[in-house]
Structure formats: structure tokens, C-alpha cells
Design a protein around this motif. Structure first.
Motif, PDB file in Angstrom:
ATOM      1  N   GLU A 127       0.830  -1.201   0.000  1.00 29.90           N
ATOM      2  CA  GLU A 127       0.000   0.000   0.000  1.00 29.90           C
ATOM      3  C   GLU A 127       0.868   1.256   0.000  1.00 29.90           C
ATOM      4  O   GLU A 127       0.552   2.238  -0.685  1.00 29.90           O
ATOM      5  CB  GLU A 127      -0.935   0.001   1.205  1.00 29.90           C
ATOM      6  CG  GLU A 127      -1.945   1.132   1.221  1.00 29.90           C
ATOM      7  CD  GLU A 127      -2.882   1.131   0.022  1.00 29.90           C
ATOM      8  OE1 GLU A 127      -3.314   2.225  -0.393  1.00 29.90           O
ATOM      9  OE2 GLU A 127      -3.167   0.037  -0.516  1.00 29.90           O
ATOM     10  N   VAL A 128       1.965   1.220   0.736  1.00 34.24           N
ATOM     11  CA  VAL A 128       2.892   2.353   0.734  1.00 34.24           C
ATOM     12  C   VAL A 128       3.480   2.544  -0.667  1.00 34.24           C
ATOM     13  O   VAL A 128       3.571   3.675  -1.169  1.00 34.24           O
ATOM     14  CB  VAL A 128       4.021   2.135   1.758  1.00 34.24           C
ATOM     15  CG1 VAL A 128       5.083   3.231   1.633  1.00 34.24           C
ATOM     16  CG2 VAL A 128       3.463   2.116   3.173  1.00 34.24           C
ATOM     17  N   ASN A 167       3.987   5.663  -5.228  1.00 37.09           N
ATOM     18  CA  ASN A 167       4.393   5.415  -6.613  1.00 37.09           C
ATOM     19  C   ASN A 167       5.885   5.099  -6.698  1.00 37.09           C
ATOM     20  O   ASN A 167       6.637   5.702  -7.472  1.00 37.09           O
ATOM     21  CB  ASN A 167       4.058   6.628  -7.494  1.00 37.09           C
ATOM     22  CG  ASN A 167       4.126   6.304  -8.980  1.00 37.09           C
ATOM     23  OD1 ASN A 167       3.778   5.205  -9.396  1.00 37.09           O
ATOM     24  ND2 ASN A 167       4.595   7.255  -9.772  1.00 37.09           N
ATOM     25  N   ILE A 168       6.301   4.108  -5.911  1.00 37.31           N
ATOM     26  CA  ILE A 168       7.710   3.719  -5.861  1.00 37.31           C
ATOM     27  C   ILE A 168       7.808   2.203  -5.847  1.00 37.31           C
ATOM     28  O   ILE A 168       7.010   1.521  -5.199  1.00 37.31           O
ATOM     29  CB  ILE A 168       8.410   4.335  -4.624  1.00 37.31           C
ATOM     30  CG1 ILE A 168       9.910   4.061  -4.655  1.00 37.31           C
ATOM     31  CG2 ILE A 168       7.777   3.857  -3.325  1.00 37.31           C
ATOM     32  CD1 ILE A 168      10.693   4.819  -3.582  1.00 37.31           C
ATOM     33  N   LYS A 192       2.912   0.128  -8.538  1.00 37.90           N
ATOM     34  CA  LYS A 192       1.455   0.042  -8.426  1.00 37.90           C
ATOM     35  C   LYS A 192       1.026  -0.712  -7.165  1.00 37.90           C
ATOM     36  O   LYS A 192      -0.164  -0.939  -6.940  1.00 37.90           O
ATOM     37  CB  LYS A 192       0.868  -0.629  -9.661  1.00 37.90           C
ATOM     38  CG  LYS A 192       1.097   0.164 -10.948  1.00 37.90           C
ATOM     39  CD  LYS A 192       0.520  -0.550 -12.156  1.00 37.90           C
ATOM     40  CE  LYS A 192       0.765   0.240 -13.428  1.00 37.90           C
ATOM     41  NZ  LYS A 192       0.240  -0.467 -14.631  1.00 37.90           N
ATOM     42  N   GLY A 193       2.019  -1.135  -6.373  1.00 34.50           N
ATOM     43  CA  GLY A 193       1.719  -1.824  -5.127  1.00 34.50           C
ATOM     44  C   GLY A 193       1.455  -3.305  -5.281  1.00 34.50           C
ATOM     45  O   GLY A 193       0.896  -3.935  -4.375  1.00 34.50           O
ATOM     46  N   GLN A 194       1.877  -3.882  -6.378  1.00 29.41           N
ATOM     47  CA  GLN A 194       1.646  -5.304  -6.629  1.00 29.41           C
ATOM     48  C   GLN A 194       2.933  -6.100  -6.415  1.00 29.41           C
ATOM     49  O   GLN A 194       4.018  -5.648  -6.810  1.00 29.41           O
ATOM     50  CB  GLN A 194       1.148  -5.503  -8.059  1.00 29.41           C
ATOM     51  CG  GLN A 194      -0.165  -4.805  -8.354  1.00 29.41           C
ATOM     52  CD  GLN A 194      -0.508  -4.791  -9.826  1.00 29.41           C
ATOM     53  OE1 GLN A 194       0.347  -4.992 -10.690  1.00 29.41           O
ATOM     54  NE2 GLN A 194      -1.775  -4.554 -10.140  1.00 29.41           N
ATOM     55  N   ILE A 195       2.802  -7.262  -5.802  1.00 32.29           N
ATOM     56  CA  ILE A 195       3.950  -8.165  -5.694  1.00 32.29           C
ATOM     57  C   ILE A 195       4.132  -8.818  -7.052  1.00 32.29           C
ATOM     58  O   ILE A 195       3.350  -9.690  -7.453  1.00 32.29           O
ATOM     59  CB  ILE A 195       3.743  -9.207  -4.580  1.00 32.29           C
ATOM     60  CG1 ILE A 195       3.661  -8.512  -3.218  1.00 32.29           C
ATOM     61  CG2 ILE A 195       4.888 -10.226  -4.584  1.00 32.29           C
ATOM     62  CD1 ILE A 195       3.374  -9.442  -2.063  1.00 32.29           C
TER      63      ILE A 195
END
Length: 316
Positions: free
Chosen positions: A91-92, A97-98, A126-129
Motif C-alpha cells: 500500500e505504501v 508510486n515507488i 502500483k503496489g503489486q507483488i
């Protein structure tokens, strides 16, 4: 983005404390993002820590009660991705956007839920693994604690103009593992280490020049004073007569092998540099390991990227 800002987060874990270490990681991600970075990377096995005790507490003693107690706590504090342990960090990454490369000790349910793997996780901006690479072969005493991984995570990711990939620690000495990433267009290589100048000083610039890529080597840091004295099995670590178990050594080499950030030792911190993709294209003019200077008609690599499992269930 032809240029990106990348950060080396050289930090110590809160040893054997998953939640506290992840909070510390998140703080450094926030800091890197606030400084305009598009990528931040952390050391090997940072969450919940590298097993420095193995060589200092007679880790090879078979069926030893002390070693079993330590390993049991290590497993308890390990990361279970399926449980959602990394969701707050994802989420961070999304909010800021990093992208993040993070070294974890993984306790995956797809291998029974009790064995441990040294894994390198890529979380996209995008916060995806996007990938979880389990170390192919633990090194020396690490095999007393960690299991061998597989090729499932030997993948690369797009970040601006760059194609990024990475390996854990001594995997970076494995020519075929490196070649599998070169073949996918890697031009920014991230190697993660528990931390020691002797590991990164010689290898980083050489592999940058081999791949004609930027090479970010990211190390952890660990001191006896970082050991929680309330963990009785680790008293020998807390009382050790040495300043560092891991003294850092994080650095970045340019595609021509020169230093962009020279190795940083004996300090925690965030070390930031701007990477220009034009530098990669310039150096690929005279050598491209999987392009014009390769001979796939003579030598070719086969990579099995299936996630290994002990059982395949067919219910229909």
C-alpha cells in the motif's frame, strides 16, 4: 523515464521481529519516495534478519535443543505472503508510486508452511507483488536454516526505460543465473546482501561491466548492539567482541564499471543516485551479452521457471 532516481537503503533489522522491521522498512520507503526516488532496495533476509547466529552458536549441532528453539522463533517471525504480511508495504508503494526490492525470509504455504526460503520480493510502483525469487542455493551455513529455491522468480520488470532484475547474495556469482536475466533485457541489476564490504567491492563493478548495466548492490547492517538481549538463545551475539557482524558495503556501479556511489560502510542510511538509460545504450555499443555479442546458435540457456511443488493435485 529515461532517468530514474534509485535509493540504497542500508539498514539493520529489528532482529527476529517481523512487524517492527517492516515498519522500519516502510519509513525508509516513505523517505526515498519523498526524495523523488522511483526505486528503493533493501538487503538480503532483512525481514526478520539474517541468521548470524549459525556460525556463532554451533549451528551445525544436530537435533540440538538450542538450535531448534532459535529456528522455531525464526520461522514464527518469517514472512508469509499469503497471510498478507506485505500488504501494508504494498500500500505504501502504491501511495508513493515507488518500486521496492526487499530481502525476506519467506515461510510459504505452497511448500508445507514450515520450511524457510531466502526470498527477494519485487513490489511494483502500483503496489503489486510482481515476483518472489527464492534463492537457488543457500550458501554454506545458510543451508542449516534455509531451503533451496527454484527458478520461478528469475524474471525482470519494466521501470521507466529500464528493465530491472535481481539476485540474492552469492547467486550473483552464478553465471547462468545472471545470463537468465541478461536474456530478458536486464539493464539495471540489483544484488542484495546481508552486508560486507568484501562481498560488494570486487564484484559490483565487474558485473556492471559484464552486463553493461547499472549494478546496485544493497547491503544490510548488523551490530551486536542491535541484538535484543531478551532473546536468551542469542546472548552470544549480544556479547560478541566485534563491532559489526555486517558492516554494509552498499554501492552503485555505472555500466562502464566505474563507481556512481562508492561502497558505504559502518553506517545506516539512504544513498541515492540518478541513473541515466543513455549510459546503458552507450556501453552496449561494443558489447551486449544477449544481443549482438551473443551466439545462440552455439550456446543457449534453458531455464525452468515453474514453481516447484511436492505434489500436484488433480481433482477433476
Amino acid at each position: 523515464m529515461q532517468t530514474i532516481k534509485a535509493a540504497l537503503a542500508q539498514i539493520s533489522p529489528v532482529l527476529l521481529n517481523r512487524e517492527a522491521t517492516l515498519l522500519k522498512v516502510a519509513q525508509y520507503v516513505h523517505d526515498a519516495a519523498d526524495k523523488g526516488c522511483q526505486l528503493v532496495a533493501f538487503g538480503e533476509a532483512l525481514v526478520p534478519g539474517y541468521p548470524f547466529w549459525l556460525e556463532r552458536t554451533d549451528g551445525a549441532r544436530f537435533n540440538d535443543d538450542k538450535q531448534k528453539k532459535i529456528q522455531a522463533e525464526y520461522a514464527k517471525q518469517a514472512v508469509q505472503i499469503e497471510r498478507g504480511d506485505l500488504e501494508p508495504l504494498c500500500e505504501v508503494a502504491k501511495q508513493k508510486n515507488i518500486a521496492i526490492y526487499l530481502g525476506i525470509i519467506e515461510r510459504p504455504s505452497d511448500r508445507g508452511g514450515h520450511s524457510l526460503y531466502c526470498s527477494m520480493v519485487y513490489i511494483s510502483e502500483k503496489g503489486q507483488i510482481a515476483s518472489v525469487h527464492r534463492k537457488l542455493m543457500p550458501t554454506y551455513e545458510e543451508r542449516l536454516s534455509w531451503s533451496p529455491g527454484d527458478g520461478h522468480g528469475l524474471v525482470t520488470h519494466s521501470l521507466g526505460e529500464f528493465t530491472v532484475g535481481g539476485l540474492n547474495c552469492w547467486e550473483n556469482w552464478m553465471p547462468l543465473a545472471r545470463a537468465s536475466l541478461y536474456a530478458q533485457g536486464e539493464d539495471l541489476h540489483v544484488s542484495i546482501w546481508p552486508g560486507n564490504l568484501k562481498n560488494t567491492y570486487d564484484l559490483t563493478s565487474v558485473l556492471a561491466k559484464e552486463g553493461r548495466s547499472y549494478h546496485m548492490a544493497v547491503c544490510g547492517l548488523m551490530r551486536p548492539t542491535d541484538v535484543d538481549v531478551t532473546l536468551p538463545e542469542l546472548a552470544e551475539l549480544a556479547d560478541a567482541d566485534e563491532a559489526f557482524f555486517a558492516n554494509g558495503g552498499s554501492c552503485i556501479a555505472n555500466p562502464d564499471g566505474s563507481w556512481l556511489i562508492e561502497p558505504q560502510t559502518e553506517c545506516e542510511g539512504l544513498f541515492i543516485a540518478e541513473l541515466d538509460h543513455a549510459s546503458v545504450r552507450r556501453e552496449r555499443h561494443n558489447f551486449d551479452p544477449s544481443g549482438h555479442y551473443s551466439r545462440p546458435d552455439v550456446t543457449q540457456l534453458t531455464v525452468d521457471r515453474r514453481r516447484q511443488a511436492t505434489a500436484v493435485f488433480k481433482d477433476e
